[in-house]
Structures are given as structure tokens and as C-alpha cells.
Enzyme design. Structure first.
Site: not given
Lengths: 259, 259
Positions: A50, A52, A205
């Protein structure tokens, strides 16, 4: 049936991430729709992982099975006529039926871009603009402490549903990178590149924002090591904005796109 | 009163060009509004020249007179708090009262970016995507024929209201330029850079589309010379899209920004 792997780029700003979810526009949804338009098949499509909401991909890899007779080398152009302009199929390749884009992924590289300087550069849409001066050598030194096998609980969203937070980082580099539109007369863009066997929810992040705290002097490289050892999310920095993050490359043992 | 010159970058997508016009959003309007918010003055603001709708500027230069006591080095940050995120003041400098950003401009450089290749790169928003192969060396050779003093009527919109279409081109270069997001494994971006003492309405965009016709084989470099000599707009190519064009730099004899 044939199994097709594709190399996909997308500019993630308009999407609620890669994975299909109800009532939200996602990249996977757009890909499945394009395949449906071309073949009439509702493909069961796998991504390498995935990304985000708002995160970009330079080299996402997907795979899906199809009964279509479209020749493999015609798939990219055919898909691109059906996809919006912020998603692009770069290459396609037929792979063994057992190939699975997520399960067989061996190494992933993410990159994060920071524009550093007082004046925002209006031509760098894929950066986090951080105006205070950053010491890139200090950030690079701190990033070296993350390499190897570690429990990354401190650098992982508490929403993670993974049983293990142990991952291996092969390399992590923080360097000045020239910007093609630089007006400041000096480098103004920092590139953080990290390669590992897998990444946890928000991991890159959170690492980036903690490295920024090292770069502006709020934390030391030793603090980073301490945070890693504590396995406590509250000690690391916040989650840096999605707009600077790219899924850069996914590596497989036996898949190499011919581009 | 003081006379202030500023170096301005803008991403032109959202604007109907630089110059103020009724009922359209322009860059000049946004600049005048920002000055008004800071000083309460309706500034009479000059740009080095107009840019068309959708054209970008890396280094536009403006000048205006003000009675404000804001120190010169504080102007960029103050303006940037009032400007939208696609316009940025990069530097400011006090100049003699007689200075005029358009009248004193000596040389201008424009750049135009072409993404060349079958697959569009989703991370290059400021390019014209041209899918057919281009011979950049042939384009560069043709561009050399434009240097020197010529009547550029063939490469100028018929809407031009200028009395003379004679301009001097100091240099014109067409080169491959690496793209930071290149997935093709080879260079995919072409940079055309042209410097002259002035440019006519749509001149750079018409030159670019004609050079593309040279690059893909529809025209020869000799055709370009013939077109130039004929002073006939119908012989040159169409007007290339605005999105690939940048006002890159404006040079003055006595103004150098300290950045």
C-alpha cells in the site's frame, strides 16, 4: 490465464492511497477500472504494497491474472489510454502464474524530498518545505544508525496491525540534491533514500521527521539510537507530510522490467 | 519614495498571464494586492515583460515605488505571507528611482521543456509531452540558424502590435536534460534555452513547435532558414503549449540580486 506484472508511476495527490476502499478514489480502483474497460474482466489485482493518501510512486509494481489476448508489449499504451493523466503504466511483463507482486517483493526503496530554505520554490510540488537550516551530514550520520535489523516500533504508527515490527534496513542516505529550478544559488533540496526488506505503517515519514529534528539540532544522532531501542512511538517525531514521499523502486529476485 | 525591484517565481497554470486584465486572475494583480495589504498603497508595478496564460517564470523581475518603511531585506518574507503558494518573491533590492523593470531589461532567457518518449512521466508537470522520437542534435543545429539579428515575423503571432519584428538572439541551445524521476533508463527530457534582447508575442512557443518539426523529420534545418527569410507566420509550426515555457532569467546592466 496469463499473469501480468506492470511497473506503475502515480502522482498520489488526488488519491486516498493505493488500496481500494469504499467511497474513496484510490489508485488500485483506477487500475482495476482500466483493466475492465480493456478486457471486461474484474481483475484481482495485487500491488507490492500500500501507499498512503497523497504518497507518490515512481516504481510501484502490480500483478494480476487475465484471459485477455492483448500482447504484453501493448498493455502499457492500452492502459494509459484508459487511465487518468496522474497514473501511468511504464512497462508490462508476463510472469509465472505463481508470481505475486506483494509476496515476492524482496527489497523496497522509498525516497523523501525536503526543500530546505527560507523561500519556497514554486516548482517543487513533491517536497516538504522546511524553512529552518538543516545539517544534512548530521542527518546522514543519524540515518546510518537505522541500518541493520531492528524493531521499528518507535517509528511505526500505533495503528499498525503487523505481528512483528522487526525489519532490516540495507541502506539509508541523506544528501543534498540539485533542484532543476534552483534560484537560491545553492542546493536547496534534500533527498532521503532508504532501502529495506519491508516498511511499517508511516515508518518512512516518522523516520524523516525525526531526522529533521536531528538536522535542526533539536535531537542528536544518539537520541535517535535511544528512541529506536525504547520501542516507544511517542519518542520519535511526528509523521512528515505525504507529499514528499515516493515509493521509488521494488526489487524482485526474478522480475526485471525491460524499459 | 523608494524604488524596489524584486525577483519573482511563479507557477503560471492558474493565471491568465502576468499582466492585469479585467475579470481575470493574473500574477500582476496578486502582486499588487499583496503590496496593498502590506502598505495600503496601490502600487504602479512594472514587470520585465508579459508572460502569457499558463506560462511560468523562474526569474521574472518587477519594480515599483513605495513610501513604505519596510526594510528591503524584509520584503520577500512579508510578501510571501500575503501571496498564494504558486507565486514567490525570491529576493528584493532597492534601486535608483529611474529604474524600470521593462525599459532597462537588456537580455532575457526563456526555457522550454519537452518530455520525449512514448510513456508520459507523471512527475513532470512543466513539460510538453511529445511521444514521437526527436533528433535533438538536428534541432540544436537548426536553432543555431536563429542566432544573430533577424526579422522574426514568421515566428510571431499575427496579433503582435510591435512596430518592428527585428530582434537579436545571442544563443539558442537544444539539449537532453536528465529528469529526476526518469524511469525510462535513458534521458527523456529536452531543454530548449534561448537568450535574446527581446522576444515577440508567442515567439518562443512558435520556434519550439517548428524545431519539433525539424526534430521529427517533417522539416529540415534549411527549411527553418527559409521560413525565417519569408517573414510569413503561416510557414512556421503552431504555437507550442504554454505549460512547458519558463521566463528563466532577465538581465540588467546594473541590477544584480543578492541571493
Amino acid at each position: 490465464m496469463r499473469n501480468i506484472a506492470m511497473l506503475v508511476s502515480y502522482e498520489g495527490t488526488a488519491y486516498h492511497g493505493f488500496q481500494i476502499q469504499p467511497e474513496r478514489v484510490t489508485v488500485q480502483q483506477r487500475l482495476v477500472e482500466a483493466i475492465f474497460k480493456l478486457t471486461g474482466e474484474k481483475a484481482h489485482l495485487h500491488g507490492s504494497g500500500r501507499t498512503d493518501a497523497g504518497v507518490h510512486a515512481r516504481g510501484q509494481v502490480i500483478s494480476f491474472q487475465t484471459g485477455s489476448t492483448i500482447p504484453t508489449d501493448r498493455w502499457p499504451a492500452a492502459m494509459n489510454t484508459e487511465l487518468p493523466s496522474d497514473i501511468s503504466i511504464v512497462a508490462a511483463q508476463e510472469v509465472p502464474l505463481a508470481f505475486h507482486a506483494r509476496k515476492q517483493a524482496r527489497r523496497k526503496t522509498y525516497r523523501y524530498y525536503i526543500q530546505n530554505g527560507r523561500i519556497p520554490n514554486v516548482f517543487l510540488p513533491y517536497v516538504f518545505h522546511y524553512p529552518r537550516p538543516l545539517d544534512v551530514e548530521r542527518m546522514h550520520a543519524a540515518a546510518q544508525l537505522l541500518t541493520g535489523e531492528h524493531d521499528f516500533t518507535s517509528f511505526c504508527s500505533r495503528k499498525s496491525d503487523k505481528a512483528s515490527h522487526i525489519r532490516t534496513i540495507y541502506r539509508a542516505d541523506c544528501v543534498w540534491k540539485p533542484s532543476p529550478f534552483d534560484l537560491s544559488g545553492k542546493s536547496e533540496q534534500i533527498e532521503f533514500s532508504i532501502t529495506g526488506n519491508g516498511f511499517l505503517y508511516n515508518m518512512v515519514r516518522i523516520i524523516v521527521s525525526t531526522l529533521i529534528q536531528v538536522g535542526d539540532g533539536r535531537k542528536s544522532p544518539e537520541d535517535l539510537l535511544f528512541i529506536l531501542q525504547q520501542r516507544d512511538r511517542t519518542l520519535a517525531g511526528p509523521t512528515a507530510p505525504a507529499k514528499g514521499l515516493f515509493l521509488w523502486e521494488v526489487q524482485y529476485d526474478e522480475l526485471h522490467f525491460d524499459i
